[in-house]
Design an enzyme around this catalytic site. Structure first.
Site: not given
Ligand code: GCB
Length: 648
Positions: A214, A458, A511, A547
């Site tokens: 990303d 990840e 998230y 994160e």
């Protein structure tokens, strides 16, 4: 497979010969050291930063540069060239959208006068070309002769060009560097080229590059390019490890010398004031420092980032010539250890309250920029951040130098981001990953700020081959550096993650109320609590929330809070922090917000001119979240310091 390298059909023969002859030299790359170039009594540096000549190979095959051998003459004689700053990504420099999104070979060229005292045949000097980072695959020529090839951005490579500069001292030296940003399933990060063959929808030969990460795949000469000298017999590498007992510090060192079989080596360790505190002789040894000043993280001590200087002095005789070389390495004396629930620096519990970053800014892309670097460190200090992760690739040595000096603790991550496809877990990928880890450890091993290696972000770590893959990468990294813990950052299910058994610290990204249950702030606490409990019960290893957070568009308001608004970001932080505050009393050893600043990504329906999860905008202006974190981080710093004082 690179664009411009698609097998016999499209690949020029010239390129093929160069590639395979260079493969041999690139296999040898890791035999030597990779000391940061530094001036000393015996070494000089000539920086080649500034405006270079540049040409992107827009031909369909991207291979014309090799077919026409652009490296054999001035680039401007091959066709039109433009000005290109170095260091910088080339993508955002012009108004040409084809260049911003270009995939394939671009060509850089610089002509430079090399001083006579370097080029004289009896100068006793080596002249080395060093590229701080070029993304992704690079080949360099000097006066038309190939000198090196390197695969991978973010890490330096170099070539001894002594013979070439000495053979033609009356002419400027022409340096040509071709860089290809194509990613394949076996590069780090991986990517793939997709050809669109339906000519009712796409122009002939149309292709796109797909990636699983990303951030924008910026490319070019991202870090300084320079020439430096060493004597013909020289200090090639230095490895330092440190320890302490009570008030005595220990510095173990190993020096490797090249160009002489019988060198003599002496070392002198000086304190910050320049007084010599310990000396030794021989290529390996141990120095003891009485009343040691330990290297402490920022805000954990009133004197953080204390650095000694280890000056290595080598003399050697070769034939009738006498050589002398000096190199000084900064040394921070500190230890790192991990228990089942703590991360210890100098035997005291350390809590990471920090950020994840990117090397990213307007216009420069990933190009090194001093004003930006210093601004970012001012912001980190203002924020009270004591740490960051080099998400998702190794950062510039210039940045890590600042971390060493300021006491900012670093989780040093390799470019293993987006390893999703099962074909990226085979031998070819693994071999490359091992080389990259070796390059990373070789470059950063002496840095006190680096307290842990991260081998990936990840990956698809639930896939069956992930077990062998991560076992191999982590075991190898530990054997390269037994002094630091190793991790990778997971977003997999705790029960199915195949890499987690091998890490020292669990790093987990989540998230909640964003990618999972978007808009449902009320689920954060329960889900985060479950996440921590699950991982800890299974592994009994300390955990870092590596994160978390949400995109925020400054100026958007909504009460009750809605996603993307200023109000939403506050609640996300409050909810996460409530759980961190409970769990940090047990086994959670850190929290790293995603992200320090907004950053550019590929265009997509979920990205509004980039990722907006920065606590600062891309121009480094604070959002509301920055102030909330600032209050928190300064409080956490005080607590860590109080705890350290109490700790035996
Ligand atoms: C992640 C990735 C990071 C992304 C972030 C996001 O999990 O590790 O590279 O930028 O999420 O904002 O989606």
């Amino acid at each position: 497979m690179y664009v411009g390298m698609q097998g016999d059909r499209k690949m020029g023969r010239a390129w093929k010969i160069i590639f395979f002859s260079l493969l041999w030299s690139s296999c040898l790359a890791l035999e030597g050291g990779m000391l940061t170039p530094k001036e000393s009594r015996s070494r000089e540096i000539k920086e080649l930063n500034g405006v270079w000549k540049f040409r992107a190979d827009f031909s369909k095959t991207r291979n014309t540069g090799f077919e026409q051998r652009w490296f054999t003459k001035r680039l401007s004689e091959s066709g039109p060239v433009i000005d290109m700053p170095v260091p910088a990504s080339f993508n955002d420099i012009t108004q040409d959208p084809r260049l911003r999104d270009f995939i394939g070979w671009v060509w850089y060229e610089k002509e430079v006068w090399v001083p006579q005292r370097w080029t004289a045949v009896d100068s006793g000097q080596r002249v080395v070309l060093r590229v701080g980072s070029a993304h992704y695959n690079s080949i360099a020529w000097v006066n038309g002769a190939p000198v090196t090839q390197h695969e991978g951005g973010h890490l330096p490579f170099e070539a001894d060009i002594t013979r070439l500069v000495q053979s033609n001292p009356s002419q400027p030296c022409r340096i040509t560097i071709a860089v290809n940003n194509t990613l394949s399933l076996h590069t780090l990060p991986p990517g793939s080229i997709q050809y669109m063959s339906d000519e009712t929808k796409y122009p002939a030969g149309y292709f796109v590059q797909n990636t699983n990460f990303d951030f924008f795949n910026y490319a070019g000469l991202h870090r300084p390019v320079l020439l430096y000298t060493t004597p013909k017999a020289y200090i090639d590498d230095i490895t330092v490890t440190t320890d302490f007992a009570d008030s005595t510090g220990v510095v173990n060192y190993v020096v490797s010398i090249k160009g002489s079989s019988n060198p003599s080596v002496t070392v002198a360790l000086s304190d910050k004031e320049g007084s010599v505190v310990a000396t030794a002789s021989g290529p390996a040894g141990m120095l003891k420092v009485v009343d040691v000043n330990l290297w402490w993280p920022y805000l954990m001590h009133e004197n953080p980032g204390y650095l000694y200087s280890l000056e290595v002095h080598m003399t050697a005789k070769s034939g009738s010539s006498q050589y002398e070389d000096y190199y000084t390495v900064p040394v921070g004396i500190r230890t790192v250890r991990v228990t089942s629930h703590q991360f210890l620096i100098n035997s005291k519990p350390f809590y990471f309250h920090g950020v994840n970053k990117h090397e990213d800014s307007d216009i420069r892309g990933k190009g090194l920029d001093w004003p930006l670097i210093v601004k970012d460190f001012n912001l980190l200090q203002w924020l009270g951040a004591n740490s960051f992760r080099t998400s998702h690739y190794p950062y510039a040595e210039e940045i890590l130098d600042m971390c060493d000096r300021l006491g900012i603790v670093v989780i040093d991550e390799c470019p293993g981001v987006g390893i999703k496809d099962i074909r990226s877990f085979g031998n070819e990928s693994l071999t490359h990953h091992l080389i990259v880890m070796e390059e990373l450890v070789r470059r950063d091993k002496n840095r006190p700020s680096v307290v842990m290696w991260s081998v990936a972000n990840e990956p698809s770590s639930e896939l069956a081959p992930a077990d062998y893959y991560f076992k191999s990468v982590i075991t190898r990294t530990k054997s390269l550096d037994p002094t630091r813990p190793v991790t990778f950052v997971s977003n997999s299910n705790f029960n199915r993650d195949k890499g987690a058994p091998y890490v020292d610290v669990i790093c987990v990204n989540s998230y909640f109320s964003w990618y999972h249950d978007p808009g449902h702030l009320e689920v954060i606490q329960i889900q985060l609590n479950t996440q921590f409990e699950d991982w800890y019960k299974k592994y009994q290893k300390p955990i870092i929330q590596s994160e978390y957070w949400a995109d925020v568009v400054p100026g958007l308001h909504s009460d009750p809070p809605m996603m993307f608004t200023e109000e939403y970001q506050k609640i996300v932080l409050q909810e996460y922090h409530a759980v961190f505050d409970r769990k940090r009393k047990e086994y959670v050893v850190g929290e790293l917000i995603w992200n320090f600043a907004d950053f550019m990504t590929a265009q997509s329906t979920t990205r509004v001119v980039g990722n907006k999860k920065g606590i600062f905008s891309r121009q480094r202006q604070p959002k509301t979240g920055a102030f909330i974190l600032r209050d928190r981080y300064w409080k956490l710093a005080n607590e860590t310091r109080r705890l350290a004082a109490r700790y035996p």
